[in-house]
Design a protein around this motif. Structure first.
Motif, PDB file in Angstrom:
ATOM      1  N   MET A   3       0.883  -1.101   0.173  1.00 47.21           N
ATOM      2  CA  MET A   3      -0.039   0.052   0.082  1.00 47.21           C
ATOM      3  C   MET A   3       1.041   1.444   0.081  1.00 47.21           C
ATOM      4  N   ALA A   4       0.407   2.248  -0.652  1.00 43.99           N
ATOM      5  CA  ALA A   4       1.152   3.774  -0.940  1.00 43.99           C
ATOM      6  C   ALA A   4       1.174   4.116   0.879  1.00 43.99           C
ATOM      7  N   ILE A   5       2.242   4.699   1.252  1.00 39.80           N
ATOM      8  CA  ILE A   5       2.490   5.487   2.680  1.00 39.80           C
ATOM      9  C   ILE A   5       2.239   7.004   2.233  1.00 39.80           C
ATOM     10  N   GLU A   6       1.352   7.455   3.229  1.00 40.71           N
ATOM     11  CA  GLU A   6       1.257   8.972   3.225  1.00 40.71           C
ATOM     12  C   GLU A   6       2.595   9.576   3.772  1.00 40.71           C
ATOM     13  N   PRO A   7       2.727  11.014   3.262  1.00 45.19           N
ATOM     14  CA  PRO A   7       3.889  11.589   3.682  1.00 45.19           C
ATOM     15  C   PRO A   7       4.328  11.582   5.129  1.00 45.19           C
ATOM     16  N   ASP A   8       3.325  11.983   6.157  1.00 39.76           N
ATOM     17  CA  ASP A   8       3.334  12.235   7.475  1.00 39.76           C
ATOM     18  C   ASP A   8       4.051  10.606   8.110  1.00 39.76           C
ATOM     19  N   ASP A   9       3.275   9.609   7.441  1.00 36.58           N
ATOM     20  CA  ASP A   9       3.689   8.477   7.821  1.00 36.58           C
ATOM     21  C   ASP A   9       5.178   7.654   7.464  1.00 36.58           C
ATOM     22  N   GLU A  10       5.290   8.480   6.229  1.00 35.76           N
ATOM     23  CA  GLU A  10       6.798   8.186   5.781  1.00 35.76           C
ATOM     24  C   GLU A  10       7.988   8.777   6.697  1.00 35.76           C
ATOM     25  N   ALA A  11       7.732   9.960   7.074  1.00 34.70           N
ATOM     26  CA  ALA A  11       8.481  10.624   8.275  1.00 34.70           C
ATOM     27  C   ALA A  11       8.622   9.829   9.422  1.00 34.70           C
ATOM     28  N   LEU A  12       7.192   9.189   9.847  1.00 34.81           N
ATOM     29  CA  LEU A  12       7.115   8.405  10.976  1.00 34.81           C
ATOM     30  C   LEU A  12       8.118   7.347  11.001  1.00 34.81           C
ATOM     31  N   ALA A  13       7.882   6.654   9.610  1.00 28.02           N
ATOM     32  CA  ALA A  13       8.711   5.406   9.484  1.00 28.02           C
ATOM     33  C   ALA A  13      10.210   5.535   9.782  1.00 28.02           C
ATOM     34  N   THR A  14      10.813   7.034   9.057  1.00 31.46           N
ATOM     35  CA  THR A  14      11.962   7.265   8.913  1.00 31.46           C
ATOM     36  C   THR A  14      12.746   7.285  10.415  1.00 31.46           C
ATOM     37  N   ALA A  15      11.728   8.069  11.356  1.00 31.51           N
ATOM     38  CA  ALA A  15      12.195   8.375  12.515  1.00 31.51           C
ATOM     39  C   ALA A  15      12.133   7.072  13.389  1.00 31.51           C
ATOM     40  N   LEU A  16      11.414   6.086  13.218  1.00 33.18           N
ATOM     41  CA  LEU A  16      11.058   4.837  13.874  1.00 33.18           C
ATOM     42  C   LEU A  16      12.486   3.851  13.239  1.00 33.18           C
ATOM     43  N   LEU A  17      12.727   3.947  12.278  1.00 33.32           N
ATOM     44  CA  LEU A  17      13.627   3.151  11.888  1.00 33.32           C
ATOM     45  C   LEU A  17      15.336   3.848  12.336  1.00 33.32           C
ATOM     46  N   ARG A  39      -6.543   2.020  10.079  1.00 33.35           N
ATOM     47  CA  ARG A  39      -6.103   0.731   9.586  1.00 33.35           C
ATOM     48  C   ARG A  39      -5.315   0.697   8.432  1.00 33.35           C
ATOM     49  N   LEU A  40      -6.015   1.549   7.431  1.00 31.63           N
ATOM     50  CA  LEU A  40      -5.287   1.718   5.993  1.00 31.63           C
ATOM     51  C   LEU A  40      -3.756   2.391   6.159  1.00 31.63           C
ATOM     52  N   ARG A  41      -3.675   3.181   7.067  1.00 31.61           N
ATOM     53  CA  ARG A  41      -2.453   3.883   7.268  1.00 31.61           C
ATOM     54  C   ARG A  41      -1.433   2.750   7.862  1.00 31.61           C
ATOM     55  N   ALA A  42      -1.919   2.267   8.953  1.00 31.42           N
ATOM     56  CA  ALA A  42      -1.220   1.274   9.680  1.00 31.42           C
ATOM     57  C   ALA A  42      -0.616   0.234   8.713  1.00 31.42           C
ATOM     58  N   HIS A  43      -1.705  -0.228   7.742  1.00 30.38           N
ATOM     59  CA  HIS A  43      -1.127  -1.287   6.702  1.00 30.38           C
ATOM     60  C   HIS A  43      -0.036  -0.789   5.908  1.00 30.38           C
ATOM     61  N   ALA A  44      -0.032   0.440   5.312  1.00 35.27           N
ATOM     62  CA  ALA A  44       0.760   0.940   4.482  1.00 35.27           C
ATOM     63  C   ALA A  44       2.271   1.064   5.442  1.00 35.27           C
ATOM     64  N   LEU A  45       1.995   1.556   6.617  1.00 35.10           N
ATOM     65  CA  LEU A  45       3.306   1.665   7.417  1.00 35.10           C
ATOM     66  C   LEU A  45       3.788   0.259   7.529  1.00 35.10           C
ATOM     67  N   LEU A  46       3.134  -0.682   7.978  1.00 33.77           N
ATOM     68  CA  LEU A  46       3.814  -1.958   8.198  1.00 33.77           C
ATOM     69  C   LEU A  46       4.311  -2.433   6.981  1.00 33.77           C
ATOM     70  N   ASP A  47       3.772  -2.235   5.571  1.00 33.83           N
ATOM     71  CA  ASP A  47       4.523  -2.607   4.655  1.00 33.83           C
ATOM     72  C   ASP A  47       5.859  -1.941   4.252  1.00 33.83           C
ATOM     73  N   ARG A  48       5.729  -0.585   4.701  1.00 34.56           N
ATOM     74  CA  ARG A  48       7.174   0.057   4.437  1.00 34.56           C
ATOM     75  C   ARG A  48       8.096  -0.341   5.642  1.00 34.56           C
ATOM     76  N   LEU A  49       7.619  -0.710   6.886  1.00 36.35           N
ATOM     77  CA  LEU A  49       8.581  -1.394   7.415  1.00 36.35           C
ATOM     78  C   LEU A  49       8.948  -2.868   7.412  1.00 36.35           C
ATOM     79  N   LEU A  50       8.231  -3.662   6.786  1.00 38.75           N
ATOM     80  CA  LEU A  50       8.537  -4.935   6.837  1.00 38.75           C
ATOM     81  C   LEU A  50       9.850  -5.522   6.607  1.00 38.75           C
ATOM     82  N   PRO A  51      10.672  -4.822   5.371  1.00 34.14           N
ATOM     83  CA  PRO A  51      11.859  -5.172   4.950  1.00 34.14           C
ATOM     84  C   PRO A  51      13.021  -5.189   6.410  1.00 34.14           C
ATOM     85  N   HIS A  52      12.624  -4.236   7.314  1.00 34.47           N
ATOM     86  CA  HIS A  52      13.357  -3.988   8.559  1.00 34.47           C
ATOM     87  C   HIS A  52      12.841  -4.967   9.537  1.00 34.47           C
ATOM     88  N   THR A  53      11.971  -5.874   9.372  1.00 31.46           N
ATOM     89  CA  THR A  53      11.720  -6.670  10.587  1.00 31.46           C
ATOM     90  C   THR A  53      12.173  -8.164  10.625  1.00 31.46           C
TER      91      THR A  53
END
Ligand code: GDP
Length: 328
Positions: A3-17, A39-53
């Motif tokens: 799923m495509a990730i929103e810009p705010d959540d991309e920033a969240l993912a970067t900070a989290l990583l 839920r939709l945002r959470a799924h996109a975030l999880l997809d983004r983070l999955l390679p790092h899990t």
């Protein structure tokens, strides 16, 4: 398919990583939300983070209330921190449907561990959220892995279905027992012992002889159970969470388990199976939700339930009617 990730959540993912704590708490709050847009945002975030899990050792811990889980996790967690590891603790609380109360307790738990920079303790999420609490804890586990934690401890209480959930999301399942005569057989009856990869008799300091006897009896009885893996013989250990005795040995045993399973190819195999089962669980939960909220099903359901209850038609016939009415 992601799923495509929103810009705010991309920033969240970067900070989290990058290991930022506030980002971790924020991400977990997002995945615990049951609002559909979250839920939709959470799924996109999880997809983004999955390679790092996938990099953490996932340890499930269970035992009846009072067996010493908090005390154990505190001592065990501090030992891991001393070794330079980062530890996250998640809880699955199968809160009593009767009282609505929390079984794991709202008291401040693991006070020392919770103050450590390299540890993160997440209290159990609220009940009744979409997909169930186990589902959220699984996602929280992945988030913690992406944030760089080396060991994830998932704690639950020795009642109900929650053990199966925890054993189904962890690499290893550790059961804490009390050295009381007869408990061994209780555990076998409840079907919890057969999930255990490692059994530990805690509070061995109170009556060392009783603990040794209980451990010996259980060891002798273990052959009655189907082994969790053909590559692993379930060890029965003794410890005292409050004095710290036996805790280091448990860590050694856990690492030995990991090495043994890895060498046999069974470690990754267990994770593959867990991911498949998780997918099926989500499909089943989602299907049931869609079924229940489907217009034609909702229109026909009250009468079908009534006819089944009154014995006017067989549940099999009524179920077929409802399923036929369900055109997604
Ligand atoms: P939980 O409900 O399983 O989380 O259990 P707790 O960790 O809260 O422990 C319940 C009680 O048992 C507390 O009063 C602890 O101090 C005590 N306790 C825990 N582990 C030990 C142990 O190894 N030896 C002794 N003597 N007491 C313990």
């Amino acid at each position: 398919m992601t799923m495509a990730i929103e810009p705010d959540d991309e920033a969240l993912a970067t900070a989290l990583l990058a290991g930022q704590r506030r980002a971790l708490a924020k991400a977990i709050t997002l995945i615990e939300s049951s609002r559909p847009e979250h839920r939709l945002r959470a799924h996109a975030l999880l997809d983004r983070l999955l390679p790092h899990t996938g990099g953490a050792f996932r340890i499930g811990i269970s035992g009846v209330p009072g067996v010493g889980k908090s005390t154990f996790i505190e001592a065990f967690g501090m030992l891991l921190l001393e070794q330079g590891l980062r530890v996250a603790v998640l809880a699955i609380d199968p809160s009593s449907p009767l009282t609505g109360g929390s079984i794991l307790g709202d008291k401040t738990r693991m006070e020392r561990l919770s103050q450590q920079e390299q540890a993160y303790i997440r209290p159990s999420p609220a009940r009744g959220a979409l997909g169930g609490v186990g589902h959220q804890s699984r996602e929280a586990m992945l988030i913690c892995e992406a944030a760089g934690f080396d060991v994830i401890i998932v704690e639950t209480v020795g009642v109900g279905q929650s053990e199966t959930t925890v054993a189904g999301m962890c690499d290893v399942f550790l059961l804490l027992q009390l050295p009381n005569a007869g408990d061994e057989l209780q555990g076998i009856k409840k079907g919890i012992l057969e999930l255990a990869d490692i059994v530990v008799y805690n509070k061995a300091d109170i009556d060392p002889r009783a603990a040794a006897i209980a451990a010996g009896q259980l060891k002798a009885a273990m052959h009655m159970l189907r082994p969790t893996s053909p590559h692993w013989q379930v060890p029965v250990l003794q410890a005292s969470a409050s004095t710290g005795a036996g805790i280091a040995e448990i860590w050694t045993t856990l690492q030995h388990y990991k090495d043994t399973m890895r060498q046999a190819g069974a470690f990754e195999e267990r994770r593959r199976r867990q991911a498949e089962t998780w997918l099926w669980n989500l499909v089943e939960t989602g299907l049931l939700e869609r079924f229940r909220s489907h217009d034609a099903v909702r229109a026909a359901l009250p009468q079908a339930l009534q006819q089944a209850a009154a014995g006017q038609a067989s549940p099999a016939t009524l179920a077929t009617l409802l399923l036929d009415a369900f055109r997604p």
